[in-house]
Design an enzyme around this catalytic site. Structure first.
Site, PDB file in Angstrom:
ATOM      1  N   HIS A 115      12.092  -8.166  -0.027  1.00  0.00           N
ATOM      2  CA  HIS A 115      11.486  -6.950   1.070  1.00  0.00           C
ATOM      3  C   HIS A 115      12.685  -5.707   1.572  1.00  0.00           C
ATOM      4  CE1 HIS A 115       9.117 -10.749   1.934  1.00  0.00           C
ATOM      5  NE2 HIS A 115       8.259  -9.756   1.831  1.00  0.00           N
TER       6      HIS A 115
ATOM      7  N   GLY B 143       6.393  -4.180  -3.870  1.00  0.00           N
ATOM      8  CA  GLY B 143       7.164  -4.920  -4.866  1.00  0.00           C
ATOM      9  C   GLY B 143       6.369  -4.877  -6.346  1.00  0.00           C
TER      10      GLY B 143
ATOM     11  N   SER C 233      10.338 -14.572  -3.604  1.00  0.00           N
ATOM     12  CA  SER C 233       9.216 -14.929  -2.944  1.00  0.00           C
ATOM     13  C   SER C 233       9.344 -15.536  -1.565  1.00  0.00           C
ATOM     14  CB  SER C 233       7.986 -15.566  -4.079  1.00  0.00           C
ATOM     15  OG  SER C 233       6.918 -16.180  -3.246  1.00  0.00           O
TER      16      SER C 233
END
Ligand code: PAF
Length: 284
Positions: A39, A149, A187
């Protein structure tokens, strides 16, 4: 200046009006929180290429099906804010469920055909929820660019197709996958993995590495590649495979004989945790 956390659509719209009237370009990074370096790489790039970055944090219930991990999805709001403040993000939009889906809010977007294979087969309601919330967030932020992403390869395609089909003005920017030093794609769901599962999760990366190698050695038979990928996932300890395919990255159609560009996409469970990863090869 501290980070500004906006909780309501009205506050956000008024903030955006001010930014626009001062001719700022706006970059939006949509997230469900539980922020990791993947992120943050999107955020850094947004800061670099737009005047004002707005990060949204919202665990969107409409993209989770019954029995999925909505209730246990990791929530680390204070830590997320600290990470964003450290990068000098000026504004975070963190609405409640009721703010985004007030009583009576029942309009939903139907995602494009590219949403149907792969994730669409295993999570048939997922992309409908994704495009609905992304459209709402694009409308609210008036973003010039929005950053996603590449790990969610099909999500990027589905969102790009929505933007094209609905004539939206936002540019969708896809950013490279960020990995742990041993290759596991970052993740928010990786926190679910036990120690043993964390080791077995490397099956995805190893299999994609093998795919790359087979292509470089001249393998062009898609069926042969996919069988090897399946076998390698099993040999390296995944619990079950949703898909392990090679496809045209512009359509997600399967190849018989590999052409370029080509993408390999995997979704597999390690224990109860569902992981996805992919590898794009532009040319032979
Ligand atoms: O990729 C995600 O985290 C989500 O699907 C998104 C784009 C933030 C929409 O809820």
């Amino acid at each position: 200046m501290g980070i500004k956390v906006l909780k309501t659509c009205t506050e956000l719209q008024s903030h955006v009006r001010k930014l626009k009237s001062a001719n700022n370009t706006i970059g939006m990074v949509p997230t469900m929180g539980a922020l990791h370096a993947g992120h943050l790489s999107l955020v850094k790039y947004a800061i670099e290429v737009t005047d004002e970055t707005i990060v949204t944090i919202f665990v969107n219930p409409t993209q989770f099906a019954e029995g999925e991990d909505l209730d246990k999805y990791p929530k680390t709001f204070e830590a997320d804010l600290e990470k964003l403040a450290y990068l000098n993000v000026p504004t975070v939009f963190a609405p409640s469920n009721d703010e985004m889906y007030p009583p009576g809010c029942s309009t939903r977007i139907v995602p494009a055909d590219v949403s149907r294979p792969l994730e669409g087969e295993f999570r048939p309601t997922h992309f409908g929820g994704v495009v609905t919330i992304v459209l709402k967030l694009l409308n609210l932020t008036g973003a010039d660019k929005a950053f996603f992403g590449q790990k969610d390869f099909q999500q990027v395609m589905v969102v790009k197709q929505m933007v094209a089909d609905l004539n939206l003005a936002t540019e969708i920017v896809a950013c490279p996958i960020v990995r742990e030093s041993d290759g596991l794609a970052l993740s928010s769901r990786n926190v679910y993995l036990s120690k043993d599962e964390r080791v077995r999760s490397l099956a995805l990366r190893k299999t994609l590495g093998h795919f790359k190698k087979m292509i470089s050695l001249g393998e062009r038979d898609a069926q042969a590649l996919m069988s090897e990928m399946q076998q390698m996932l099993i040999d390296n300890g995944v619990s079950s495979i949703d898909y392990a395919v090679v496809a045209n990255p512009n359509s997600l159609q399967a190849y018989d004989q590999i052409e370029f560009p080509v993408v390999a996409l995997i979704a597999a469970r390690v224990g109860a945790t569902r992981l996805i990863d992919n590898c794009l090869i532009e040319s032979g």
